[in-house]
Design an enzyme around this catalytic site. Structure first.
Site, PDB file in Angstrom:
ATOM      1  CB  SER A 181     -29.800 -27.221  49.609  1.00  6.13           C
ATOM      2  OG  SER A 181     -30.604 -26.866  50.718  1.00  6.13           O
ATOM      3  CE  LYS A 216     -34.139 -28.825  49.900  1.00  6.30           C
ATOM      4  NZ  LYS A 216     -32.706 -28.668  49.574  1.00  6.30           N
TER       5      LYS A 216
END
Length: 795
Positions: free
Chosen positions: A650, A693
């Site tokens: 990611s 996140k």
């Protein structure tokens, strides 16, 4: 362009609205498994399939509520099925070491046991009283008189012959003596010694003759005595039979259609002859006053040991065995100490879960089953042979712990193993017989599609759980909050999380806050309070990391611009909690041909998927920029202040943008944080943990003071995964924070730099002063430098 990539408020979170939905106040047990049609179909097929081998393995991760849903589903299906037979063990009078199994219809076990207890009570009432009746005593006296008559007749013959010799015969008990007669009177020893010698010798001669004659006439005395004993024994037996026949007649008539019971009653009847003669007759070992001792003795001999007695109204049994050790599953034999010696009998046989579930369904935890020794092999053996055998699993090791070998009981059962995917594939690989016995796989999904039907089912399940656990009733808004939280757990606005147990735990925690506030219903604020409290309890590490960022120990810039530096987003999972935290990614570029060096991989901290993401960067650079010249570059990428293992791809979007920044000397806005995966063609791919996140970066910006420039860039494919907290949405509404969704590297570069990325024309050329033009120019410059160095070395 940036405005078109900024996500509107309604995209940041799913807001569930259940207006118009009708929910029952006291819902019944659900007959369907919530949101698991594939698993339910497999379960129903496996249950309906009568052939052997169609046992069921329920596969799924822990916390999905597999056990409770399967149990409830089975209860709903099996209630109408007929109850299976009951079983008992009784004594084997021919070989006590091998108790006999007795099969009875459902609900007849305890009835039969009480009937036998009543029979034993009747026996105690009847005996020894029946032997004291005048009829018995008269018959016994007649037999004894007959013996006495024979004996007396023999003695009379001897007496008559003795009188012929003037000798008297005396009987004292069983002793017979002789004495001489003088003047019609017997004389004593002193008088006898005064007799002349010839008379004394003649007396002794006659006595010897008389004794010989006595022996002759009493030669058949033992036979007479045996005949008397046999006649008395026959009288006793006839008396016993006459007394017990009425006691057994009613039982025989009641159980005439149950072969096992009729056989056992006949065996009791035959065995009672000796038992009554030995213990229940007058003058035997157990005196009449020892009624309790007699009852215990009879119970130990004849009372059945009811192993399992199924109730008709319960239908087919559904048994879950939480502790499947060998004895709990297959039954055991208990022992008692008798003067230091361990002894046992058929009444010490105890049922196992296989006995209790026989004729129905047994649910077992696969992992526990494989933990205990001998259990898996024993279960396979029982299923293959179709019988339950109670034995000691340790006998094969030379440890003799058993003295009984009970008769086997036919096994007709459907076993349902509940386990994880790892356990299923392990069994499939390691045991060749596994698929033959567990042919049905009920695969539980981790997610449940969100639609009106599933939301209604979810709400019904939550309301029932609240009612069953004694919690306060749930309001509509509370259920909406639970659904939204479940969607957040699944990271998808269109799916619930199948981890139903988590939602049930939240209800219990919210109920506590509801009670403390003295409210009558659990409302949405109570649900949110429970979630906040849970986050606070598990938030020590996330707060510690945030504090270090605020203090400057962990270097993260949230304003200004920098070349070769970017804020990536990570998710840390510790224990049962996970939280997001930004991480600085830096890149340096220099002429050379080492390629892109992943410092994390070189330090053996980068795991396989992360390393794969970095390698893709080379593919992107070559495809996008190095079509007219060889790619020659030396670059290093690092995730700064990271001291543990890193996995996942990611960060590859952030790493690429950081690399292009360093390559083109283009500054990146530090108010942005980026997450996303890329492929070799520059397309941005979805990642996991998007909510954590975003919120991790938001907390840092919020602590430092939101200024309207802070933003997060995520893949466009992750828009459906957004379930952000309300504080983030409120900041976005005020224009203090933004969430952008991108689908390409170019879109990301333009947001981060504020400069055009540039699109290639037909000839593959980029516009002047665009970021891509700068990148290709710099790479060509480095490539030319490398070519010149090669020429100089060749010269």
């Amino acid at each position: 362009m940036s405005n078109t990539l900024m996500l509107p408020l309604e995209s940041l979170k799913l807001n569930v609205d259940l207006k118009g939905f009708e929910f029952p106040t006291a819902p019944r047990l659900q007959t369907t498994i919530l949101g698991q049609p594939r698993a339910q179909s497999a379960l129903e097929f496996g249950i309906a399939m009568p052939n052997p081998g169609y046992n069921i393995f329920v596969m799924g991760e822990p916390g999905l509520g597999r056990l409770s849903m399967i149990t409830n589903h089975l209860y709903a299906l099996t209630g109408a099925l007929p109850a299976p037979a009951s079983y008992a063990y009784v004594d084997n009078f021919e070989n006590a070491r091998e108790p006999v199994a007795v099969e009875l219809p459902a609900e007849q076990g305890q009835v039969f046991c009480k009937d036998i207890e009543k029979l034993l009570d009747n026996l105690l009432t009847t005996f020894p009283a029946v032997f004291e009746s005048p009829t018995y005593q008269q018959k016994k006296s007649a037999i004894e008189r007959q013996f006495s008559q024979c004996y007396n007749n023999a003695i009379d013959l001897v007496d008559k012959k003795a009188q012929e010799h003037n000798i008297a015969l005396f009987r004292e008990s069983e002793t017979i003596t002789f004495a001489p007669i003088r003047n019609n009177k017997s004389i004593d020893e002193e008088q006898f010694t005064q007799l002349p010698q010839p008379e004394r010798e003649a007396f002794h001669t006659h006595v010897e003759e008389l004794e010989d004659y006595l022996n002759d006439v009493l030669l058949e005395l033992p036979q007479w005595r045996r005949t008397m004993v046999e006649k008395i024994k026959q009288l006793d037996n006839d008396t016993i039979r006459l007394a017990i026949d009425p006691l057994f007649a009613e039982l025989t008539d009641k159980y005439q259609n149950i072969d096992d019971i009729i056989t056992y009653l006949a065996e009791i009847k035959n065995h009672l002859d000796n038992t009554i003669a030995d213990y229940l007759m007058p003058g035997r070992t157990l005196e009449p006053r020892d009624t309790n001792a007699k009852r215990v003795m009879l119970t130990e001999l004849y009372a059945p040991n009811i192993l399992v007695d199924n109730k008709q109204e319960n239908g087919a049994p559904v048994i879950y065995e939480p502790h499947p050790i060998y004895q709990n599953l297959f039954g055991r034999i208990e022992y008692v100490s008798d003067q230091g010696t361990l002894v046992t009998n058929y009444r010490k046989i105890c049922a196992g879960s296989l006995h209790k579930a026989n004729g129905g369904y047994l649910i077992l935890d696969a992992e526990k089953l494989l933990t205990y020794p001998f259990v898996w092999e024993g279960l396979k053996r029982a299923l293959q042979s179709g019988r339950i055998e109670i034995e000691s699993p340790y006998s094969e090791l030379g440890i003799n712990t058993i003295t009984l070998k009970p008769e086997v009981i036919p096994l007709n059962i459907k076993v349902i193993l509940v386990g994880s995917r790892d356990i299923y594939y392990l069994l499939e690989e390691m045991d060749s017989e596994f698929n033959e016995m567990f042919r049905i796989l009920a695969d539980f999904d981790n997610y449940i599609p969100r639609n009106d039907e599933s939301m209604r089912g979810f709400a019904t399940l939550m309301i029932k759980q609240a009612a069953d656990s004694g919690a306060k009733p749930l309001t509509r808004t509370a259920i909406e909050g639970l659904i939204e939280h479940s969607c957040r757990l699944s990271e998808n606005q269109q799916h619930f999380s199948a981890h139903i147990k988590d939602s049930l735990d939240i209800i219990a925690e919210a109920n506590l806050f509801c009670k403390q506030a003295r409210h009558d219903e659990i409302d949405r604020p109570h649900i949110e309070q429970a979630l906040t409290a849970r986050e606070y309890r598990n938030g020590r590490l996330s707060q510690a990391i945030l504090d270090e960022m605020i203090e400057g120990t962990i270097l993260i810039d949230t304003e200004g611009e920098a070349i070769g530096k970017i804020n990536g987003l990570t998710v840390l999972e510790i224990g049962g909690s996970s939280f997001g935290a930004p991480a600085r990614i830096t890149t340096t570029v220099s002429p050379g041909s080492r390629g892109i060096v992943d410092i994390e991989r070189e330090a053996e901290l980068g795991q396989a998927i992360h390393s794969k993401g970095v390698m893709i960067l080379t593919g992107y650079l070559g495809h996008t920029y190095a079509q007219q010249f060889p790619l020659a570059i030396s670059a290093s990428i690092a995730i700064e202040q990271s001291y543990g293992y890193i996995d996942g791809d990611s960060a590859s979007l952030a790493e690429l943008c950081c690399l292009i920044s360093a390559l083109t000397r283009t500054p990146i806005k530090q108010a942005f944080a980026v997450t996303g995966s890329i492929n070799q063609y520059g397309e941005v791919q979805a990642i996991g943990g998007v909510n954590e996140k975003i919120e991790g970066y938001f907390r840092l910006c919020q602590a430092r003071g939101l200024n309207g420039e802070h933003a997060v860039i995520i893949p466009a494919a992750n828009k459906r995964n957004l379930m952000l907290k309300q504080e983030v949405i409120d900041a976005v509404a005020l224009g203090l924070f933004a969430v952008y969704a991108v689908s390409s590297v170019n879109e990301t570069l333009e947001l981060l730099t504020g400069q055009p990325a540039g699109e290639a024309d037909i000839e593959g050329l980029y516009p002047d002063n665009s970021i891509n033009f700068k990148a290709i120019s710099r790479l060509k410059e480095i490539s030319d430098m490398a070519a010149d160095e090669d020429k100089e070395e060749g010269v």
